[in-house]
Scaffold this motif. Structure first.
Motif, short mmCIF file in Angstrom:
data_model
loop_
_atom_site.label_atom_id
_atom_site.label_comp_id
_atom_site.label_asym_id
_atom_site.label_seq_id
_atom_site.Cartn_x
_atom_site.Cartn_y
_atom_site.Cartn_z
N ALA A 1 0.83 -1.21 0.00
CA ALA A 1 0.00 0.00 0.00
C ALA A 1 0.86 1.26 0.00
CB ALA A 1 -0.92 0.00 1.21
N ASP A 2 0.45 2.23 -0.77
CA ASP A 2 1.11 3.53 -0.84
C ASP A 2 0.03 4.58 -1.06
OD1 ASP A 2 2.53 5.84 -1.32
OD2 ASP A 2 4.03 4.86 -2.60
N SER A 3 -0.23 5.36 -0.03
CA SER A 3 -1.33 6.32 -0.10
C SER A 3 -1.14 7.37 -1.17
CB SER A 3 -1.49 7.01 1.27
OG SER A 3 -0.28 7.67 1.63
N ASN A 4 0.09 7.55 -1.67
CA ASN A 4 0.35 8.55 -2.70
C ASN A 4 0.19 8.00 -4.11
OD1 ASN A 4 1.05 10.56 -0.79
ND2 ASN A 4 3.09 9.68 -0.59
N GLN A 5 -0.09 6.71 -4.22
CA GLN A 5 -0.21 6.07 -5.53
C GLN A 5 -1.67 6.02 -5.99
OE1 GLN A 5 2.42 5.13 -7.46
NE2 GLN A 5 3.68 6.09 -5.87
N ASP A 6 -1.84 5.55 -7.20
CA ASP A 6 -3.15 5.45 -7.81
C ASP A 6 -4.07 4.54 -6.99
OD1 ASP A 6 -5.35 5.29 -9.45
OD2 ASP A 6 -4.36 4.10 -11.00
N LEU A 7 -5.27 5.03 -6.70
CA LEU A 7 -6.23 4.27 -5.90
C LEU A 7 -6.60 2.96 -6.58
CD1 LEU A 7 -8.03 4.57 -3.30
CD2 LEU A 7 -9.82 5.41 -4.82
N HIS A 8 -6.58 2.94 -7.90
CA HIS A 8 -7.04 1.77 -8.64
C HIS A 8 -5.89 1.02 -9.33
CE1 HIS A 8 -11.26 2.58 -7.94
NE2 HIS A 8 -11.03 3.85 -8.23
N TRP B 1 -6.79 -10.73 -8.91
CA TRP B 1 -6.15 -9.42 -8.89
C TRP B 1 -6.41 -8.72 -7.57
CZ3 TRP B 1 -3.34 -7.70 -13.19
CH2 TRP B 1 -3.44 -8.53 -14.32
N GLY B 2 -5.52 -7.78 -7.23
CA GLY B 2 -5.68 -7.02 -6.00
C GLY B 2 -5.48 -5.54 -6.24
N LEU B 3 -6.03 -4.74 -5.31
CA LEU B 3 -5.89 -3.27 -5.36
C LEU B 3 -5.18 -2.83 -4.08
CD1 LEU B 3 -9.50 -2.32 -6.57
CD2 LEU B 3 -7.45 -2.74 -7.98
N PRO B 4 -3.86 -2.67 -4.12
CA PRO B 4 -3.10 -2.37 -2.90
C PRO B 4 -3.48 -1.06 -2.23
CG PRO B 4 -1.65 -3.05 -4.69
CD PRO B 4 -2.99 -2.83 -5.29
N ASN B 5 -3.98 -0.09 -3.01
CA ASN B 5 -4.25 1.24 -2.47
C ASN B 5 -5.74 1.53 -2.26
OD1 ASN B 5 -1.43 1.86 -2.64
ND2 ASN B 5 -1.72 2.19 -4.83
N TYR B 6 -6.55 0.51 -2.39
CA TYR B 6 -8.00 0.65 -2.17
C TYR B 6 -8.33 -0.11 -0.88
CZ TYR B 6 -12.99 0.87 -3.28
OH TYR B 6 -14.34 1.12 -3.26
N PHE B 7 -8.87 0.61 0.12
CA PHE B 7 -8.96 0.04 1.46
C PHE B 7 -10.39 -0.23 1.93
CE2 PHE B 7 -5.10 2.71 1.37
CZ PHE B 7 -4.15 1.74 1.63
N VAL B 8 -10.50 -1.33 2.66
CA VAL B 8 -11.66 -1.60 3.51
C VAL B 8 -11.11 -1.84 4.91
CG1 VAL B 8 -12.98 -2.57 1.61
CG2 VAL B 8 -11.63 -4.10 3.07
N TYR B 9 -11.96 -1.69 5.93
CA TYR B 9 -11.45 -1.73 7.30
C TYR B 9 -12.18 -2.77 8.16
CZ TYR B 9 -8.96 2.47 5.99
OH TYR B 9 -8.11 3.37 5.35
N HIS B 10 -11.37 -3.48 8.92
CA HIS B 10 -11.85 -4.55 9.79
C HIS B 10 -12.12 -4.02 11.19
CE1 HIS B 10 -11.61 -8.32 12.12
NE2 HIS B 10 -11.86 -8.94 11.00
N PHE B 11 -13.11 -4.59 11.82
CA PHE B 11 -13.43 -4.20 13.21
C PHE B 11 -12.23 -4.50 14.11
CE2 PHE B 11 -15.10 -5.29 17.43
CZ PHE B 11 -15.82 -4.14 17.71
N ASN B 12 -11.99 -3.62 15.07
CA ASN B 12 -10.88 -3.80 16.02
C ASN B 12 -11.44 -4.15 17.39
OD1 ASN B 12 -8.51 -3.80 17.43
ND2 ASN B 12 -8.14 -1.59 17.27
N GLU B 13 -11.22 -5.38 17.82
CA GLU B 13 -11.73 -5.80 19.12
C GLU B 13 -10.92 -5.22 20.26
OE1 GLU B 13 -12.08 -10.02 19.35
OE2 GLU B 13 -13.35 -10.17 17.58
#
Length: 379
Positions: free
Chosen positions: A308-315, A367-379
């Motif tokens: 992941a690189d937040s400065n890179q292309d989202l897609h 295929w994967g999208l390294p810069n496109y995020f989903v978030y998991h619950f934190n227990e």
């Protein structure tokens, strides 16, 4: 003395019967010829919108869920209608909304998270094109999750028509649950992985094979503890027009060193294979599996979690050899081809990683999208 043969042939009763049969035969011939041609079979859209459609539109509309059936004039039960589906016309394209493609969202659920449900309702994909499927275990925790889920479903499905989903299916898992505790620390112990993920595979397969219908274009696997995604998740993933595609799953947490909220990688099952992992697999017994993210079993695979690189292309896209299932979009044809979640060692892989391998063997790449995020619950 018997009557002569000529008199028997001209018996009035015989003549009357012959005349009656002749008239009946002529009536049958001419009435059949004058009947109009039968109407063409209804289209899928017409059938799904008719009163003959099944209660659950995921199934062929042959009335499998109805308590009462149409009776014929003689009182016997009428057979279910024959339905024709033009599967060659079914699309799974980069423009799913424009092409009115149906999406099946499937979630194995042990615990109910309100954040998951709230996020699900925020998805901007037209809800009338979304069907939901859940499977919950027959445990005390599973019973509580089912009750909470049903309460939320009742609110939505009885509310505004625009927010209702096309259908909702809840299954109860009929296989044994290997872990009594579903705490995060217990779930991720290395010694629990094979039996836990085998049970997860069986649950996923049961849910998939029960709910996948002839009009389904896409299947979105969404874990019950994914509590934050972009509202356009389905459209964004489908826009890549890949048979199997997965976003990067992270987790929000409080960083004690920074004294502020932060994010960290969570799902390590999306990866590019390594020579080290292949050598390890070659030395394993047939039933052994390779696991990712454990110090005891270094594979030196390239993990999408660390790409992941937040400065890179989202897609930006990357081709993967293994995928995680926290948020996984699959073209329905991949599953129809036979790609499922192996609950056994499949090339030393299991569950979602085994699914990626099976899909690959069938000719479908992941295929994967390294810069496109989903978030998991934190227990």
């Amino acid at each position: 003395m018997p009557s002569p043969r000529a008199l028997r042939r001209t018996n009035p009763i015989t003549i009357a019967l012959a005349a009656l049969l002749t008239v009946g035969f002529l009536f049958f011939i001419f009435s059949s010829a004058s009947d109009p041609a039968p109407p063409p079979p209804p289209t899928t859209k017409e059938r799904l919108g008719s009163k003959d459609a099944a209660s659950n539109p995921l199934s062929p509309p042959s009335l499998p869920f109805r308590k009462t059936s149409v009776l014929k004039q003689d009182g016997t039960q009428a057979p279910p209608p024959v339905v024709h589906y033009q599967m060659t016309n079914l699309t799974a394209s980069a423009d799913p909304v424009g092409n009115r493609e149906t999406v099946l969202i499937l979630t194995p659920m042990t615990r109910f998270y309100q954040g998951y449900w709230d996020n699900l309702l925020k998805l901007s994909y037209p809800h009338e094109l979304i069907s939901l499927g859940f499977i919950t275990p027959k445990t005390r925790e599973g019973n509580a999750a089912t009750a909470a889920l049903q309460e939320q479903i009742n609110k939505v499905q009885s509310g505004s028509k625009g927010k209702r989903f096309a259908s909702v299916t809840i299954l109860r898992q009929d296989t044994e649950i290997p872990l009594q505790s579903q705490d995060e620390a217990e779930r991720h112990k290395m010694e629990n992985q094979k039996m836990r993920r085998a049970a997860m595979s069986k649950a996923r397969n049961s849910l998939l094979f029960t709910t996948l219908g002839p009009t389904t274009s896409w299947v979105l696997w969404l874990d019950a503890d994914i509590v934050e995604t972009p509202a356009s998740l389905i459209q964004d993933l489908a826009a890549h027009d890949k048979p199997v595609i997965v976003p990067n799953c992270f987790q929000r947490y409080y960083n004690d060193e920074k004294k502020a909220m932060d994010v960290r990688p969570y799902d390590f099952n999306s990866w590019i294979d390594s020579q080290t992992a292949q050598i390890l697999a070659a030395k394993m017994d047939n039933d052994d599996i390779l696991l990712e993210g454990y110090r005891e079993l270094p594979t030196y695979r390239t993990l999408m979690a660390y790409m992941a690189d937040s400065n890179q292309d989202l897609h930006a896209e990357v081709q993967l050899d293994g995928v995680g299932g926290t948020a996984l979009l699959v073209k329905a044809d991949v599953h129809r081809d036979g790609a499922m979640f192996p609950p056994f060692s499949f090339y030393h892989l299991i569950e979602t990683e085994g699914f990626a391998k099976m899909a690959s063997r069938l000719g479908w790449k992941s295929w994967g999208l390294p810069n496109y995020f989903v978030y998991h619950f934190n227990e």
